[in-house]
Design a protein around this motif. Sequence first.
Motif, mmCIF file in Angstrom:
data_model
loop_
_atom_site.group_PDB
_atom_site.id
_atom_site.type_symbol
_atom_site.label_atom_id
_atom_site.label_comp_id
_atom_site.label_asym_id
_atom_site.label_seq_id
_atom_site.Cartn_x
_atom_site.Cartn_y
_atom_site.Cartn_z
ATOM 1 N N ASP A 29 -1.937 6.541 1.902
ATOM 2 C CA ASP A 29 -3.334 6.844 1.568
ATOM 3 C C ASP A 29 -4.157 5.563 1.723
ATOM 4 O OD1 ASP A 29 -5.698 7.915 0.619
ATOM 5 O OD2 ASP A 29 -5.086 7.845 -1.483
ATOM 6 N N VAL A 30 -4.383 5.191 2.963
ATOM 7 C CA VAL A 30 -5.019 3.908 3.292
ATOM 8 C C VAL A 30 -6.417 3.783 2.697
ATOM 9 C CG1 VAL A 30 -5.788 2.435 5.192
ATOM 10 C CG2 VAL A 30 -3.648 3.709 5.399
ATOM 11 N N ILE A 36 -3.757 12.237 1.782
ATOM 12 C CA ILE A 36 -3.320 11.677 3.064
ATOM 13 C C ILE A 36 -3.857 12.565 4.175
ATOM 14 C CG2 ILE A 36 -1.332 11.124 4.514
ATOM 15 C CD1 ILE A 36 0.265 10.706 1.908
ATOM 16 N N GLU A 40 -3.971 9.361 8.743
ATOM 17 C CA GLU A 40 -3.152 8.465 7.918
ATOM 18 C C GLU A 40 -1.667 8.819 8.059
ATOM 19 O OE1 GLU A 40 -6.138 7.307 4.245
ATOM 20 O OE2 GLU A 40 -5.250 9.307 4.250
#
Length: 70
Positions: A29-30, A36, A40
């Motif tokens: 989960d950048v 997500i 991602e």
Amino acid sequence: MKSINKTLALIALASSSAAFAASDFDKLDVDGNGAISQSEASVDAKLMGMFSELDTDQNGELSKEEFSKA
């Protein structure tokens, strides 16, 4: 005694797996939005292969609950 040690080892492994999964979710989960996205997830080929199956509400992203079923 060996039986107790094996049981404790299994409990430790199970609890660490849950913590590891949470850590994986957070790494994937950048943008930190709690989900997500497909972009991602694209860094993990296995996850991408299961993405549509895991995305049970079909909103194009995986919640922590959906990801935990991977």
